[in-house]
Design a protein around this motif. Structure first.
Motif, PDB file in Angstrom:
ATOM      1  N   GLU A 152      29.788  54.852  78.601  1.00 52.20           N
ATOM      2  CA  GLU A 152      29.388  53.446  78.514  1.00 52.20           C
ATOM      3  C   GLU A 152      28.328  53.112  79.552  1.00 52.20           C
ATOM      4  O   GLU A 152      27.355  52.417  79.261  1.00 52.20           O
ATOM      5  CB  GLU A 152      30.615  52.552  78.706  1.00 52.20           C
ATOM      6  CG  GLU A 152      30.294  51.070  78.617  1.00 52.20           C
ATOM      7  CD  GLU A 152      31.531  50.202  78.705  1.00 52.20           C
ATOM      8  OE1 GLU A 152      31.391  49.002  79.018  1.00 52.20           O
ATOM      9  OE2 GLU A 152      32.650  50.724  78.477  1.00 52.20           O
ATOM     10  N   ILE A 153      28.511  53.631  80.771  1.00 50.47           N
ATOM     11  CA  ILE A 153      27.549  53.338  81.841  1.00 50.47           C
ATOM     12  C   ILE A 153      26.201  53.990  81.552  1.00 50.47           C
ATOM     13  O   ILE A 153      25.142  53.370  81.725  1.00 50.47           O
ATOM     14  CB  ILE A 153      28.107  53.812  83.189  1.00 50.47           C
ATOM     15  CG1 ILE A 153      29.334  52.979  83.561  1.00 50.47           C
ATOM     16  CG2 ILE A 153      27.047  53.715  84.285  1.00 50.47           C
ATOM     17  CD1 ILE A 153      30.072  53.483  84.761  1.00 50.47           C
ATOM     18  N   HIS A 154      26.211  55.246  81.086  1.00 47.75           N
ATOM     19  CA  HIS A 154      24.952  55.917  80.752  1.00 47.75           C
ATOM     20  C   HIS A 154      24.252  55.186  79.606  1.00 47.75           C
ATOM     21  O   HIS A 154      23.018  55.086  79.586  1.00 47.75           O
ATOM     22  CB  HIS A 154      25.224  57.375  80.372  1.00 47.75           C
ATOM     23  CG  HIS A 154      25.359  58.283  81.548  1.00 47.75           C
ATOM     24  ND1 HIS A 154      24.277  58.888  82.159  1.00 47.75           N
ATOM     25  CD2 HIS A 154      26.447  58.687  82.257  1.00 47.75           C
ATOM     26  CE1 HIS A 154      24.688  59.635  83.172  1.00 47.75           C
ATOM     27  NE2 HIS A 154      26.006  59.531  83.255  1.00 47.75           N
ATOM     28  N   ALA A 155      25.029  54.704  78.645  1.00 49.63           N
ATOM     29  CA  ALA A 155      24.427  53.982  77.524  1.00 49.63           C
ATOM     30  C   ALA A 155      23.769  52.689  77.997  1.00 49.63           C
ATOM     31  O   ALA A 155      22.674  52.324  77.552  1.00 49.63           O
ATOM     32  CB  ALA A 155      25.493  53.668  76.472  1.00 49.63           C
ATOM     33  N   ARG A 156      24.423  51.993  78.903  1.00 48.64           N
ATOM     34  CA  ARG A 156      23.850  50.755  79.431  1.00 48.64           C
ATOM     35  C   ARG A 156      22.593  51.032  80.258  1.00 48.64           C
ATOM     36  O   ARG A 156      21.591  50.333  80.137  1.00 48.64           O
ATOM     37  CB  ARG A 156      24.877  50.031  80.299  1.00 48.64           C
ATOM     38  CG  ARG A 156      26.049  49.415  79.540  1.00 48.64           C
ATOM     39  CD  ARG A 156      27.041  48.805  80.513  1.00 48.64           C
ATOM     40  NE  ARG A 156      28.197  48.237  79.866  1.00 48.64           N
ATOM     41  CZ  ARG A 156      28.269  46.987  79.423  1.00 48.64           C
ATOM     42  NH1 ARG A 156      27.233  46.190  79.567  1.00 48.64           N
ATOM     43  NH2 ARG A 156      29.363  46.547  78.843  1.00 48.64           N
ATOM     44  N   GLU A 157      22.667  52.058  81.105  1.00 47.58           N
ATOM     45  CA  GLU A 157      21.570  52.330  82.021  1.00 47.58           C
ATOM     46  C   GLU A 157      20.370  52.977  81.328  1.00 47.58           C
ATOM     47  O   GLU A 157      19.225  52.672  81.644  1.00 47.58           O
ATOM     48  CB  GLU A 157      22.059  53.242  83.158  1.00 47.58           C
ATOM     49  CG  GLU A 157      23.119  52.621  84.049  1.00 47.58           C
ATOM     50  CD  GLU A 157      22.568  51.489  84.881  1.00 47.58           C
ATOM     51  OE1 GLU A 157      21.352  51.430  85.085  1.00 47.58           O
ATOM     52  OE2 GLU A 157      23.369  50.648  85.347  1.00 47.58           O
ATOM     53  N   GLU A 158      20.621  53.877  80.375  1.00 46.24           N
ATOM     54  CA  GLU A 158      19.541  54.648  79.767  1.00 46.24           C
ATOM     55  C   GLU A 158      19.070  54.061  78.433  1.00 46.24           C
ATOM     56  O   GLU A 158      17.882  54.112  78.107  1.00 46.24           O
ATOM     57  CB  GLU A 158      19.994  56.095  79.558  1.00 46.24           C
ATOM     58  CG  GLU A 158      20.333  56.828  80.863  1.00 46.24           C
ATOM     59  CD  GLU A 158      20.841  58.234  80.613  1.00 46.24           C
ATOM     60  OE1 GLU A 158      20.474  58.817  79.569  1.00 46.24           O
ATOM     61  OE2 GLU A 158      21.610  58.752  81.442  1.00 46.24           O
ATOM     62  N   LEU A 159      20.018  53.521  77.643  1.00 42.78           N
ATOM     63  CA  LEU A 159      19.668  53.009  76.324  1.00 42.78           C
ATOM     64  C   LEU A 159      19.614  51.490  76.278  1.00 42.78           C
ATOM     65  O   LEU A 159      19.048  50.920  75.341  1.00 42.78           O
ATOM     66  CB  LEU A 159      20.678  53.508  75.280  1.00 42.78           C
ATOM     67  CG  LEU A 159      20.841  55.023  75.164  1.00 42.78           C
ATOM     68  CD1 LEU A 159      21.933  55.365  74.150  1.00 42.78           C
ATOM     69  CD2 LEU A 159      19.526  55.682  74.760  1.00 42.78           C
ATOM     70  N   GLY A 160      20.233  50.844  77.266  1.00 42.94           N
ATOM     71  CA  GLY A 160      20.248  49.388  77.279  1.00 42.94           C
ATOM     72  C   GLY A 160      21.152  48.783  76.235  1.00 42.94           C
ATOM     73  O   GLY A 160      20.899  47.667  75.756  1.00 42.94           O
ATOM     74  N   VAL A 161      22.227  49.488  75.843  1.00 44.71           N
ATOM     75  CA  VAL A 161      23.152  48.987  74.826  1.00 44.71           C
ATOM     76  C   VAL A 161      24.574  49.090  75.349  1.00 44.71           C
ATOM     77  O   VAL A 161      24.876  49.866  76.259  1.00 44.71           O
ATOM     78  CB  VAL A 161      23.032  49.768  73.503  1.00 44.71           C
ATOM     79  CG1 VAL A 161      21.646  49.610  72.909  1.00 44.71           C
ATOM     80  CG2 VAL A 161      23.377  51.241  73.702  1.00 44.71           C
ATOM     81  N   ASP A 162      25.447  48.293  74.741  1.00 45.10           N
ATOM     82  CA  ASP A 162      26.875  48.339  75.047  1.00 45.10           C
ATOM     83  C   ASP A 162      27.570  49.009  73.865  1.00 45.10           C
ATOM     84  O   ASP A 162      27.623  48.427  72.773  1.00 45.10           O
ATOM     85  CB  ASP A 162      27.419  46.930  75.260  1.00 45.10           C
ATOM     86  CG  ASP A 162      28.884  46.929  75.667  1.00 45.10           C
ATOM     87  OD1 ASP A 162      29.499  48.018  75.680  1.00 45.10           O
ATOM     88  OD2 ASP A 162      29.415  45.846  75.960  1.00 45.10           O
ATOM     89  N   PRO A 163      28.116  50.218  74.033  1.00 46.47           N
ATOM     90  CA  PRO A 163      28.733  50.925  72.905  1.00 46.47           C
ATOM     91  C   PRO A 163      29.878  50.163  72.257  1.00 46.47           C
ATOM     92  O   PRO A 163      30.160  50.355  71.072  1.00 46.47           O
ATOM     93  CB  PRO A 163      29.242  52.230  73.547  1.00 46.47           C
ATOM     94  CG  PRO A 163      28.432  52.393  74.784  1.00 46.47           C
ATOM     95  CD  PRO A 163      28.157  51.011  75.280  1.00 46.47           C
ATOM     96  N   SER A 164      30.542  49.303  73.014  1.00 50.06           N
ATOM     97  CA  SER A 164      31.679  48.553  72.470  1.00 50.06           C
ATOM     98  C   SER A 164      31.259  47.256  71.798  1.00 50.06           C
ATOM     99  O   SER A 164      32.112  46.519  71.291  1.00 50.06           O
ATOM    100  CB  SER A 164      32.680  48.240  73.593  1.00 50.06           C
ATOM    101  OG  SER A 164      32.071  47.422  74.587  1.00 50.06           O
ATOM    102  N   ASP A 165      29.976  46.957  71.781  1.00 51.29           N
ATOM    103  CA  ASP A 165      29.516  45.685  71.227  1.00 51.29           C
ATOM    104  C   ASP A 165      28.294  45.889  70.335  1.00 51.29           C
ATOM    105  O   ASP A 165      27.316  45.148  70.421  1.00 51.29           O
ATOM    106  CB  ASP A 165      29.185  44.718  72.373  1.00 51.29           C
ATOM    107  CG  ASP A 165      28.958  43.297  71.876  1.00 51.29           C
ATOM    108  OD1 ASP A 165      29.537  42.934  70.839  1.00 51.29           O
ATOM    109  OD2 ASP A 165      28.195  42.557  72.525  1.00 51.29           O
ATOM    110  N   LEU A 166      28.367  46.888  69.463  1.00 50.77           N
ATOM    111  CA  LEU A 166      27.264  47.131  68.527  1.00 50.77           C
ATOM    112  C   LEU A 166      27.339  46.143  67.372  1.00 50.77           C
ATOM    113  O   LEU A 166      28.422  45.806  66.898  1.00 50.77           O
ATOM    114  CB  LEU A 166      27.334  48.571  67.996  1.00 50.77           C
ATOM    115  CG  LEU A 166      27.171  49.681  69.037  1.00 50.77           C
ATOM    116  CD1 LEU A 166      27.254  51.053  68.364  1.00 50.77           C
ATOM    117  CD2 LEU A 166      25.847  49.542  69.784  1.00 50.77           C
ATOM    118  N   PRO A 167      26.204  45.655  66.890  1.00 52.81           N
ATOM    119  CA  PRO A 167      26.217  44.667  65.802  1.00 52.81           C
ATOM    120  C   PRO A 167      26.725  45.267  64.502  1.00 52.81           C
ATOM    121  O   PRO A 167      26.530  46.448  64.217  1.00 52.81           O
ATOM    122  CB  PRO A 167      24.749  44.248  65.698  1.00 52.81           C
ATOM    123  CG  PRO A 167      23.979  45.413  66.241  1.00 52.81           C
ATOM    124  CD  PRO A 167      24.837  45.994  67.323  1.00 52.81           C
TER     125      PRO A 167
END
Length: 254
Positions: A152-167
């Motif tokens: 989750e942290i890598h996704a936020r830092e590198e991709l700018g997304v929250d894996p638990s809150d995808l549309p």
């Protein structure tokens, strides 16, 4: 040392101690919802349906056709636009979600195969933001202890997304369909209630345009009346231009 000096020093120490233990006051302030939440897409979807269907109907009305033709045109525009919006929104959100999920899968594999490298990469990100190297490494080590948290942290830092809150593509498509259809229904409604002339549809559409513009003011810094009048003028201009085009085309075809 005199008693006066001792008393003064003691008072100073007590004052510093009291200041140290006193709770730190953080000024309270709030920000507007810059993302707009659900209101922004709902209002813009309705506004899109209202403006596009109003312009379509006024363009056809400019060609001096019957009220029945205008109603059929309005209902067809409502259905076509709503389905088009829903399909486009579904495809767009689904494609974006699939891309994010593919990147998350790559990141999950890297975390499993090269945990040390990923931890070092996370530490370097914090160092780049001004954290001391030793502290950044320790923070990265603790955060990387849980694989899911690390992902989750890598996704936020590198991709700018929250894996638990995808549309959700279905939610996006459904909300686009409903909001567009509601907006597009307004100019058709007077005809469905028995009107045979254009001006009641124009009047109801004008109220809707002003209302949508005023609602947009909730997520902007503009006043509600300014946003309402602006949207009314823009929608009215679109309807006026298409009416003139319809009149010209009707005359040329006739």
């Amino acid at each position: 040392m005199s008693s006066t000096m001792v008393g003064t020093e003691t008072a100073g120490v007590e004052a510093e101690a009291a200041e140290a233990v006193a709770p730190y006051h953080v000024p309270h302030h709030s920000h507007r919802d810059v993302s707009g939440g659900w209101l922004r897409p709902a209002v813009f979807g309705a506004m899109d349906g209202l403006v596009s269907n109003l312009a379509l109907m006024t363009g056809v009305a400019g060609g001096e056709v019957s009220s029945r033709t205008i109603v059929v045109t309005g209902l067809a525009g409502l259905a076509a636009g709503a389905f088009s919006m829903a399909a486009g929104e579904y495809t767009s959100v689904a494609s974006q979600r699939e891309l994010v999920e593919a990147e998350l899968a790559v990141e999950r594999i890297e975390l499993r195969r090269h945990p040390e490298d990923e931890m070092r990469e996370l530490a370097e990100l914090y160092v780049a933001r001004g954290v001391e190297p030793a502290l950044a490494h320790e923070v990265a080590r603790q955060l990387s202890a849980d694989p899911e948290q690390a992902l989750e942290i890598h996704a936020r830092e590198e991709l700018g997304v929250d894996p638990s809150d995808l549309p959700s593509p279905l939610v996006a498509a459904g909300s686009s369909f409903v909001s567009f259809a509601l907006g597009a229904l307004l100019p058709v409604l007077p005809y469905l209630l028995g009107s045979t002339v254009l001006w009641p549809a124009m009047a109801l559409a004008a109220v809707g345009l002003f209302g949508c513009g005023a609602a947009v003011a909730r997520v902007t810094a503009r006043s509600w009346w300014f946003s309402g009048v602006r949207q009314l003028l823009l929608g009215g201009a679109a309807a006026g231009v298409t009416f003139l085009l319809g009149a010209l085309i009707g005359t040329a075809v006739g």
